[in-house]
Structure formats: structure tokens, C-alpha cells
Design a protein around this motif. Structure first.
Motif, short mmCIF file in Angstrom:
data_model
loop_
_atom_site.label_atom_id
_atom_site.label_comp_id
_atom_site.label_asym_id
_atom_site.label_seq_id
_atom_site.Cartn_x
_atom_site.Cartn_y
_atom_site.Cartn_z
N THR A 23 81.58 11.54 51.79
CA THR A 23 80.28 10.92 51.53
C THR A 23 79.14 11.83 51.98
OG1 THR A 23 80.40 9.85 53.68
CG2 THR A 23 81.22 8.59 51.79
N GLN A 28 77.96 14.03 47.63
CA GLN A 28 76.87 13.30 46.96
C GLN A 28 76.19 14.16 45.90
OE1 GLN A 28 74.30 10.58 49.14
NE2 GLN A 28 75.21 11.36 51.03
N ALA A 55 76.25 6.53 49.66
CA ALA A 55 76.67 7.64 48.78
C ALA A 55 76.93 7.13 47.36
CB ALA A 55 77.92 8.30 49.35
N ALA A 137 71.94 16.28 50.31
CA ALA A 137 72.37 15.93 48.97
C ALA A 137 71.28 16.27 47.95
CB ALA A 137 72.71 14.44 48.92
#
Ligand code: NAP
Length: 309
Positions: A23, A28, A55, A137
């Protein structure tokens, strides 16, 4: 007669979708890019429910689940967990009720062998490593498109890796299964060590009375220009400075000036100077000048601590 080898049927990842174990930043970023490109994220699996749900929201995953259940949700899996957890997660996936057809991990320093428990259950295994620095991310979503993604694996896994890389907007870079540690060591040299080299320069400047903040601002244009030059024209053309010019006296003066600096910085200078000299030779520095520079480096390099040239 030798047994006939069957070529596994290729999978279309836009049909199979992917399941993602992990995650974090890479999980992500890849999930979000693939989802946007029409590769459904069938499920995302993590240890912590709240993190996994966050996520899932970021990637648009269809559901969240525990790692051992991931094989039931998707036949193609991406494992993007911390390097040290890869073996454990491979074991958990292999112990799941259903074995996926393909599993790829995203660690750049390990080959597919770390997924052995899955291979033993008939899974095609491989690696898909974005050659990009992904501190979050969001930054990964912005920076993975256009970067190289190294990959390897069994035929089926390699084919899925190429498809996923293209859907993520990246460029595939094939690598032999046994070369991952070497590939990654080289990447660390040019990326992480460049950061550490800059940090050493800032420390030396601090002892000369230039603050780190001012140092960073001063280095910005020259470091950017130097990196641009080497990327555009190659190391031989981009190299400038005293070693390229064969200026042995300047090298001696440098080594004298850093004689009282921490040993790790002096060692960096000596190691960097040796490699720069080989490059300068390739770039055309005559042998006589190279010999004088080599003597300057090696004389200082052999001095005991705190006593440079
Ligand atoms: N970041 C980069 O620049 C970059 C670039 C290319 C490749 N990679 C590679 O991609 C992989 C993931 O990196 P990342 O930057 O995404 O790391 P990250 O953001 O720190 O995320 C790591 C993930 O691993 C999970 N994890 C750790 N131990 C686990 C265990 N024992 N069982 C199950 N899950 C576990 C964590 O789960 P919890 O949240 O539950 O702790 C978290 O979801 C690494 O192999 C890394 O080398 C990273």
C-alpha cells in the motif's frame, strides 16, 4: 524424444487486471497509473485496513483484501512491499487458496528467485522495476510515465511486465535474471551517491564559511548544467575541471586543503579523482599529464589520516 515445450498463452492485462500487494508509494503510483490506462485494479492488499482502504481510494481498486486472498481476486499480481518483506509475502501468496498465474515484484536489487515459493506452485514470476525515485504516490504518478522500467521473468511474466510498463506510460528495459544486484548497484552509484557527493561538497563549503542554504543555491545551476551535459553528450564530452586539463598542481592543492576534512570525504575525493582520471584519459588527456595527476592523487591517497599532500 524430448518433451515438447508448450508456450504459455499470453494474457491481456486489460482483461485480467492486476492485484497489488502493498500500500506504499510504488503500489499506489503504479495502481493509479494502470487504472487510468484501462488496466483494472482488481484488489489491493495490505496489513493495515485503514492504509489499504486509503490506497484503494487512490488507485481506484475494486476491493481491498488480505495478502493471502489476493490470488483469488486477480491472476496477475504486482508485489510492491519493502525489499526485506518480499520472501515473507511470496510465502503468504503461495499459501493462498488460489495461485495467481503471474507475479511480478518491484524491487530493483533482487531477481525473480525471491518469489520461489510461487514459482514452485507453477506461477510465472518476474520483476518490474520503475527506474525512478518515488518519494510519494503523487510524485510517482507524475514521474513514472516516460521513465525506463527494467523487467525480467518467465515468458508469460515478461510479457505481462512489458504490457504493464507500457500501460503505465513507461519504457521497458529488459534485464537478465541474474543481473539485478549489479543493475541496482549502478543505479545507486549515479543517483543516491550523487546526493551524498553534493552533501560532502556542502560540508566542505560550510567549513569555508558558506552556509548550506547558500551552497545549495550556488550549486543548483552548475550541477543542473553538468547533469544535462553528461546526459545529452556523454561523460567524455561533459567532463571539465583540473583532472581533464591535466592540472596536477591543482589536484595537489585540493588534497592539501581537505587534509583535515573527515576521512570519508577525503576517501571520496581520492576515489572520485581516480575514476575521473580514467575518464579524462578516454576523453583525450595525454599520458604524460595523466601520469603527473596520478602521482598527485596517489601521493596524497597514501598519506596517513589528517596529512594530505
Ligand atoms: N520508492 C522508490 O523510489 C522505489 C522505486 C522503484 C522501486 N521501489 C521498490 O518498490 C518496493 C516498494 O517500495 P515503496 O517505496 O513503495 O515502499 P513504501 O512506500 O515504504 O511501502 C512499503 C510497503 O510494504 C509493506 N510491507 C512492509 N513489510 C511488510 C510485510 N512484512 N508484509 C506485508 N507488507 C509489508 C508496507 O505495509 P505497511 O504499510 O503495512 O507497513 C507498505 O505497504 C520496494 O521493493 C522498493 O525497493 C521503490
Amino acid at each position: 524424444m524430448a518433451a515438447m515445450q508448450t508456450t504459455p498463452e499470453a494474457l491481456d492485462v486489460t482483461q485480467t487486471g492486476v492485484g497489488i500487494a502493498g500500500t506504499g508509494n510504488v503500489a499506489q503510483a503504479l495502481g493509479a497509473l494502470l487504472g487510468k490506462a484501462g488496466v483494472p485494479v482488481r484488489a489491493i492488499a495490505g496489513r493495515d485496513r485503514a492504509r489499504t482502504e486509503r490506497a484503494a481510494a487512490f488507485t481506484g481498486a475494486e476491493r481491498v483484501c488480505a495478502i493471502p486472498e489476493l490470488g483469488r481476486c486477480a491472476s496477475v499480481l504486482l508485489v510492491a512491499v519493502t525489499d526485506d518483506a518480499l520472501g515473507e509475502v511470496a510465502g503468504e501468496l503461495a499459501a493462498g487458496e488460489r495461485t495467481p498465474q503471474v507475479v511480478l515484484h518491484t524491487c530493483g536489487s533482487r531477481g525473480p528467485e525471491v518469489l520461489a515459493p510461487l514459482a514452485e506452485r507453477g506461477c510465472a514470476t518476474g520483476v518490474l522495476h520503475p527506474l525512478q525515485t518515488i518519494p510519494s504516490a503523487e510524485r510517482g504518478v507524475a514521474s513514472i510515465p516516460g521513465c525506463r522500467c527494467a523487467y525480467c521473468g518467465d515468458a508469460l511474466a515478461a510479457d505481462c511486465a512489458r504490457q504493464l510498463i507500457s500501460h503505465a506510460g513507461a519504457i521497458p528495459l529488459a534485464l537478465a535474471a541474474g543481473q539485478w544486484a549489479l543493475y541496482h548497484a549502478a543505479a545507486v552509484l549515479s543517483i543516491n551517491f550523487q546526493v551524498a557527493l553534493l552533501d560532502a561538497s556542502l560540508e566542505l563549503w560550510e567549513s569555508a564559511g558558506i552556509s548550506r542554504q547558500e551552497g545549495l543555491a550556488a550549486f543548483a545551476p552548475i550541477v543542473r548544467a553538468s547533469v544535462e551535459n553528461v546526459l545529452e553528450h556523454g561523460p567524455e564530452v561533459a567532463l571539465t575541471g583540473p583532472i581533464r586539463r591535466g592540472d596536477a598542481t591543482t589536484v595537489e592543492r585540493h588534497l592539501g586543503a581537505i587534509a583535515a576534512a573527515p576521512e570519508e570525504i577525503r576517501a571520496l575525493y581520492v576515489a572520485g579523482a581516480r575514476r575521473t582520471l580514467s575518464l579524462a584519459r578516454r576523453a583525450g588527456l595525454p599520458e604524460g599529464a595523466a601520469r603527473r595527476v596520478r602521482r598527485a592523487i596517489e601521493t596524497a591517497g597514501s598519506q596517513p589520516e589528517g596529512r594530505g599532500a
